[in-house]
Design a protein around this motif. Structure first.
Motif, PDB file in Angstrom:
ATOM      1  N   GLN A 112       0.842  -1.188   0.000  1.00  0.00           N
ATOM      2  CA  GLN A 112       0.000   0.000   0.000  1.00  0.00           C
ATOM      3  C   GLN A 112       0.877   1.238   0.000  1.00  0.00           C
ATOM      4  O   GLN A 112       1.854   1.327   0.737  1.00  0.00           O
ATOM      5  N   ILE A 136       0.805   5.389   0.577  1.00  0.00           N
ATOM      6  CA  ILE A 136       0.062   6.407   1.300  1.00  0.00           C
ATOM      7  C   ILE A 136       0.541   7.786   0.853  1.00  0.00           C
ATOM      8  O   ILE A 136       1.740   8.018   0.715  1.00  0.00           O
ATOM      9  N   GLY A 179      -4.743   6.604   1.185  1.00  0.00           N
ATOM     10  CA  GLY A 179      -4.187   5.725   0.163  1.00  0.00           C
ATOM     11  C   GLY A 179      -3.989   6.469  -1.150  1.00  0.00           C
ATOM     12  O   GLY A 179      -4.798   7.307  -1.534  1.00  0.00           O
ATOM     13  N   GLN A 185      -9.616  -1.050  -0.715  1.00  0.00           N
ATOM     14  CA  GLN A 185      -8.576  -0.351   0.037  1.00  0.00           C
ATOM     15  C   GLN A 185      -7.832   0.560  -0.919  1.00  0.00           C
ATOM     16  O   GLN A 185      -7.089   0.105  -1.777  1.00  0.00           O
ATOM     17  N   GLY A 207      -5.160   2.793  -2.651  1.00  0.00           N
ATOM     18  CA  GLY A 207      -3.701   2.807  -2.631  1.00  0.00           C
ATOM     19  C   GLY A 207      -3.065   1.444  -2.502  1.00  0.00           C
ATOM     20  O   GLY A 207      -1.857   1.336  -2.318  1.00  0.00           O
TER      21      GLY A 207
END
Length: 87
Positions: A15, A17, A24, A55, A57
């Motif tokens: 992931q 950020i 994300g 979710q 990102g």
């Protein structure tokens, strides 16, 4: 790192950020470099972005089971040129 059995797909995820707001980072170009027990398997492989509803990102790379030719540890490094994110 993952220890994997022969011929099985391996799914890797990472992931990214945004540094400004901690959310994300969607819409990036992310590639993956993959190593197996014998060394480098592939470099700069395209990854897929997981649905933002799941979710934001989150990026995924699946190493096909045909590339899993030895038991052992497989690793991946995700790469992006974006400068406004942290991994």
């Amino acid at each position: 790192m993952r220890t994997q059995k022969l011929g099985q797909d391996i799914i890797f995820e990472a992931q990214y950020i945004l540094t400004a707001d901690g959310l994300g980072a969607a819409g990036l170009t992310v590639t993956a470099d993959i190593w197996g027990p014998g060394g480098s398997i592939d470099t700069a492989e395209a990854t897929g972005e997981v649905s933002a509803t799941e979710q934001e990102g989150l990026y995924r790379y699946t190493l096909p089971g045909a590339s899993v030719t030895a038991e052992g540890i497989y690793t991946v490094k995700f790469n992006t040129a974006a400068v406004t994110v942290v991994a």
